[in-house]
Design an enzyme around this catalytic site. Structure first.
Site, short mmCIF file in Angstrom:
data_model
loop_
_atom_site.label_atom_id
_atom_site.label_comp_id
_atom_site.label_asym_id
_atom_site.label_seq_id
_atom_site.Cartn_x
_atom_site.Cartn_y
_atom_site.Cartn_z
N ARG A 267 14.39 0.13 -3.63
CA ARG A 267 14.85 0.91 -2.47
C ARG A 267 14.87 -0.03 -1.28
O ARG A 267 13.83 -0.33 -0.70
CB ARG A 267 13.87 2.07 -2.23
CG ARG A 267 14.37 3.12 -1.26
CD ARG A 267 13.21 3.96 -0.78
NE ARG A 267 12.42 3.23 0.19
CZ ARG A 267 11.09 3.29 0.31
NH1 ARG A 267 10.36 4.01 -0.50
NH2 ARG A 267 10.46 2.58 1.23
N HIS A 271 12.15 5.03 3.01
CA HIS A 271 12.07 6.21 2.14
C HIS A 271 13.03 7.30 2.64
O HIS A 271 13.81 7.86 1.88
CB HIS A 271 10.64 6.73 2.10
CG HIS A 271 10.49 8.03 1.37
ND1 HIS A 271 10.67 8.13 0.01
CD2 HIS A 271 10.23 9.28 1.82
CE1 HIS A 271 10.51 9.40 -0.35
NE2 HIS A 271 10.24 10.11 0.73
N TYR A 280 4.38 -1.17 5.29
CA TYR A 280 3.73 -1.30 3.98
C TYR A 280 4.37 -2.32 3.04
O TYR A 280 3.98 -2.44 1.89
CB TYR A 280 3.63 0.07 3.28
CG TYR A 280 4.94 0.82 3.13
CD1 TYR A 280 5.80 0.55 2.07
CD2 TYR A 280 5.31 1.80 4.04
CE1 TYR A 280 6.99 1.23 1.92
CE2 TYR A 280 6.51 2.50 3.91
CZ TYR A 280 7.35 2.21 2.85
OH TYR A 280 8.52 2.88 2.71
#
Ligand SMILES: Cc1ncc(C[n+]2csc(CCOP(=O)(O)OP(=O)(O)O)c2C)c(N)n1
Ligand SMILES: [Mg+2]
Length: 372
Positions: A267, A271, A280
């Protein structure tokens, strides 16, 4: 179930150590004993079509992302980087198969003929369900992680009981494999030999949770314990994905039951449009995956096979610009429903409690009308 079932599943599995590849990162065609027999019809026209489809999926994603920033959409879960996994698998399906997806499979929806207004209405917040599932052969997006795997397994059990040769496919993420639903779906799919493809897009993250924290073995390897053969493929390689999905569908149609396909991908975006992935994961990781870009890879392959890369890119650009124009027109034309329409389709008919809530909602809306 006997251990022989798992042994048979293991025998029909491939790619668990190294994902199966048809096109390497540089676009070079790699021979594959498992995949090649399912790619015999691939010619320049088909490769170009796959490229254009992936380019359109990417452009729709980019446009929708931008529309959230302009306040025209409320939220958007980007699919950047996952175009090969989505287009390659969806192109293996036939119209009468049935798709059960999560919220990120915009590329799949486009391949099923879902209209741009239908695709975007949910994300504009004007409807709870963007299209007629039976018209498109695809259920509307599932937000409950993993729930659609059960729907797909159940639907496929129905196909088998009816004696048909269609198949169902469930699209779900790496995170979904940690959910009870996905595991229950595998139990039922295996026990009833349901004609279902369990298509996992391992995009490496469940929001901020990396897949390495969720599983110590490749996700596909889990399927074998359920007696389900697994194919693990390079998910940024549209040909590998196409071939693996074809293998899985063929098995389903011939009465061989479910197959788990793990498409190893990434990805590239956040998100959703409310997420900040820099908190992160680091830039080097993202850059490394950008080097495996599914569109660049296919374009290089086309070039190596003698096609004019600039012409293919230009053809895709013209189509993408047209889709982008249609998309912007479609979004602003989506009708705004009456606010209390949300009470209409909760159950097949009204209930006393719903009607009371509707009345309360109307009274509340009227009370703040003057403040707007
Ligand atoms: C049952 C359930 N638990 C938690 C959530 C919140 N949630 C939304 S997306 C997500 C991560 C899902 O990750 P993955 O399955 O890998 O799919 P991806 O978003 O990466 O496509 C979570 C936990 C939810 N929607 N449903
Ligand atoms: Mg994920």
């Amino acid at each position: 179930m006997s251990t022989a079932v798992s042994a048979r599943a293991a025998e029909h599995s491939a790619g668990l150590d190294d994902p199966l590849v048809a096109l390497d990162d540089s676009g070079t065609r790699c021979p594959s004993a498992v995949l090649d027999g399912h790619l015999a019809d691939v010619d320049e026209t088909m490769l170009t079509d796959l490229y254009v489809d992936m380019a359109i999926a990417r452009r729709v994603d980019e446009e929708a992302f931008a529309l959230t920033r302009q306040g025209e959409l409320v939220l958007w879960p980007p699919s950047l980087g996952q175009e090969a996994a989505q287009v390659g698998s969806a192109r293996a399906l036939r119209g009468t198969d049935f798709v059960f997806s999560s919220y990120r499979e915009h590329g799949v929806a486009l391949m099923r003929g879902v209209g741009l207004d239908e695709l975007l209405a949910v994300w504009r917040g004007t409807t709870q369900s963007g299209w007629d599932p039976y018209e498109r052969g695809m259920a509307t997006p599932q937000i409950i992680i993993g729930a659609q795997t059960l729907h797909a397994a159940g639907y496929a059990m129905g196909i088998r009981m009816d004696g048909g040769d269609d198949a169902a496919i469930a699209y779900f993420g790496d995170g979904a494999t940690s959910e009870g639903d996905a595991n229950e779906a595998m139990v039922f799919a295996s026990a009833f030999r349901a004609p279902v493809v369990l298509f996992c897009q391992n995009n490496q993250y469940a929001i901020s949770e990396p897949v390495s924290v969720q599983s110590r073995s490749p996700l596909a390897a889990r399927a074998i314990g359920f007696g389900i053969p697994a194919l693990r493929v390079d998910g940024n390689d549209v040909l590998a994905v196409l071939a693996a999905t074809r293998i899985a569908l063929q098995r389903a149609r011939r009465g061989g039951g479910p197959t788990f396909v793990e498409a190893v991908t990434y990805r590239v975006g956040p998100h959703t449009t409310t997420d900040d992935p820099t908190r992160y994961r680091d830039d080097e990781e993202v850059a490394a995956w950008r080097g495996k870009d599914p569109l660049d890879r296919l374009l290089r392959h086309l070039g190596g096979a003698g096609a004019r890369e600039d012409r293919v890119r230009e053809e895709a650009q013209v189509r993408c610009d047209q889709v982008a124009r249609e998309l912007r027109t479609a979004v602003t034309a989506i009708p705004v429903p009456a606010t209390d329409a949300m009470f209409d389709h909760v159950f097949t008919g009204p209930t006393r409690r719903l009607e009371r809530q509707r009345a309360e909602h109307r009274a509340f809306s009227a009370s703040i009308e003057g403040d707007r």
